[in-house]
Design an enzyme around this catalytic site. Sequence first.
Site, mmCIF file in Angstrom:
data_model
loop_
_atom_site.group_PDB
_atom_site.id
_atom_site.type_symbol
_atom_site.label_atom_id
_atom_site.label_comp_id
_atom_site.label_asym_id
_atom_site.label_seq_id
_atom_site.Cartn_x
_atom_site.Cartn_y
_atom_site.Cartn_z
ATOM 1 N N ASP A 16 -4.132 -3.002 -5.221
ATOM 2 C CA ASP A 16 -2.790 -2.377 -5.281
ATOM 3 C C ASP A 16 -2.480 -1.530 -6.520
ATOM 4 O O ASP A 16 -1.373 -1.633 -7.082
ATOM 5 C CB ASP A 16 -1.704 -3.457 -5.134
ATOM 6 C CG ASP A 16 -1.742 -4.127 -3.775
ATOM 7 O OD1 ASP A 16 -2.641 -3.835 -2.978
ATOM 8 O OD2 ASP A 16 -0.855 -4.972 -3.514
ATOM 9 N N ASP A 58 -0.727 -1.748 -0.682
ATOM 10 C CA ASP A 58 0.436 -2.212 0.063
ATOM 11 C C ASP A 58 0.877 -1.049 0.921
ATOM 12 O O ASP A 58 0.958 0.088 0.421
ATOM 13 C CB ASP A 58 1.542 -2.534 -0.960
ATOM 14 C CG ASP A 58 1.925 -3.992 -0.987
ATOM 15 O OD1 ASP A 58 1.293 -4.792 -0.293
ATOM 16 O OD2 ASP A 58 2.874 -4.317 -1.723
ATOM 17 N N HIS A 60 3.741 -0.663 3.516
ATOM 18 C CA HIS A 60 4.841 -1.276 4.264
ATOM 19 C C HIS A 60 5.578 -0.288 5.175
ATOM 20 O O HIS A 60 5.706 0.885 4.818
ATOM 21 C CB HIS A 60 5.871 -1.850 3.281
ATOM 22 C CG HIS A 60 5.351 -2.970 2.431
ATOM 23 N ND1 HIS A 60 4.842 -4.135 2.961
ATOM 24 C CD2 HIS A 60 5.258 -3.103 1.080
ATOM 25 C CE1 HIS A 60 4.473 -4.937 1.967
ATOM 26 N NE2 HIS A 60 4.701 -4.338 0.826
ATOM 27 N N HIS A 77 9.353 -0.574 -1.813
ATOM 28 C CA HIS A 77 8.195 -0.025 -2.537
ATOM 29 C C HIS A 77 7.045 0.189 -1.552
ATOM 30 O O HIS A 77 6.992 -0.451 -0.494
ATOM 31 C CB HIS A 77 7.750 -0.988 -3.655
ATOM 32 C CG HIS A 77 7.316 -2.320 -3.130
ATOM 33 N ND1 HIS A 77 8.200 -3.336 -2.851
ATOM 34 C CD2 HIS A 77 6.087 -2.801 -2.799
ATOM 35 C CE1 HIS A 77 7.550 -4.367 -2.378
ATOM 36 N NE2 HIS A 77 6.254 -4.084 -2.322
ATOM 37 N N LYS A 102 -2.514 -3.374 3.741
ATOM 38 C CA LYS A 102 -1.864 -4.650 4.084
ATOM 39 C C LYS A 102 -0.356 -4.473 4.001
ATOM 40 O O LYS A 102 0.132 -3.501 3.420
ATOM 41 C CB LYS A 102 -2.332 -5.758 3.139
ATOM 42 C CG LYS A 102 -1.950 -5.529 1.694
ATOM 43 C CD LYS A 102 -2.634 -6.539 0.802
ATOM 44 C CE LYS A 102 -2.414 -6.236 -0.662
ATOM 45 N NZ LYS A 102 -1.026 -6.330 -1.105
ATOM 46 N N CYS A 146 -0.188 -10.281 -5.895
ATOM 47 C CA CYS A 146 -1.292 -9.921 -5.001
ATOM 48 C C CYS A 146 -2.658 -10.310 -5.561
ATOM 49 O O CYS A 146 -3.539 -10.718 -4.803
ATOM 50 C CB CYS A 146 -1.216 -8.438 -4.645
ATOM 51 S SG CYS A 146 0.219 -8.125 -3.582
HETATM 52 C C1 VGL Z 1 3.084 -7.130 -5.214
HETATM 53 C C2 VGL Z 1 5.247 -7.756 -5.573
HETATM 54 C C3 VGL Z 1 5.605 -7.304 -4.334
HETATM 55 C C4 VGL Z 1 1.695 -7.022 -5.740
HETATM 56 C C5 VGL Z 1 3.421 -6.686 -3.969
HETATM 57 O O1 VGL Z 1 0.973 -6.068 -5.394
HETATM 58 O O2 VGL Z 1 1.321 -7.906 -6.522
HETATM 59 N N1 VGL Z 1 3.999 -7.661 -6.003
HETATM 60 N N2 VGL Z 1 4.691 -6.778 -3.532
#
Ligand code: VGL
Length: 205
Positions: A16, A58, A60, A77, A102, A146
């Site tokens: 990420d 990520d 979403h 985000h 993901k 994550c």
């Molecule tokens: C994450 C908070 C919310 C991460 C993802 O990538 O660690 N942290 N969504």
Amino acid sequence: MLMNSLRLSKALLVVDVQNDFCPGGALGISGGERIIPFLNRYIKYFERENLPIFVTRDWHPKVTKHFEQFGGVWPEHCVEESYGAQFHPELEFPKEALVMSKGMDPEEDSYSAFQSTDSSGMALANLLKNLGVSQIYIGGLATDYCVKYSVLDALRGGLEVFILIDAIAGVNLQPEDSNAALEEMVGCGAKKTFLRRIFSEMIAR
Ligand code: VGL
């Protein structure tokens, strides 16, 4: 041939490293961009050694229970296709690296890379199994979410896990969250390593 089959197979997992998780992003992590030069060195090393490299993102939908607007804890985000969801421009990885997405399920947080799939829908665990990977090196964002969930899932899946301690940074909703996460990961069997150690092992080889 025999030597090759006896060699423990390694893979790199970069979690990420996206604009929204770096300073200036929707969920900017303090120091998030400082880990990038380290990650780039790990990536070069794995590339040179012809070892698999996975980069997760990520990804979403606009509407997901993951966001506070819909009952979750996070600001919006990494919405698919947005600028915030793009990999940080300084992260350098080869075109052979596998991009894993993901967080597409609006009902799930999907913190773990083991909930990610490649462009054909293949899950990370299957890809690792097909490649015969037994040791995984994990860095990226965020230590307390994550990265942590990915490390714990990798351990549960029977992999030997190395946390790249110079290439992780945490959200720290509470100031001690990253330290607690590291302790938990190590307590579950993860090992810590860092760039200089990997390079000195390479020279000794
Ligand atoms: C994450 C908070 C919310 C991460 C993802 O990538 O660690 N942290 N969504």
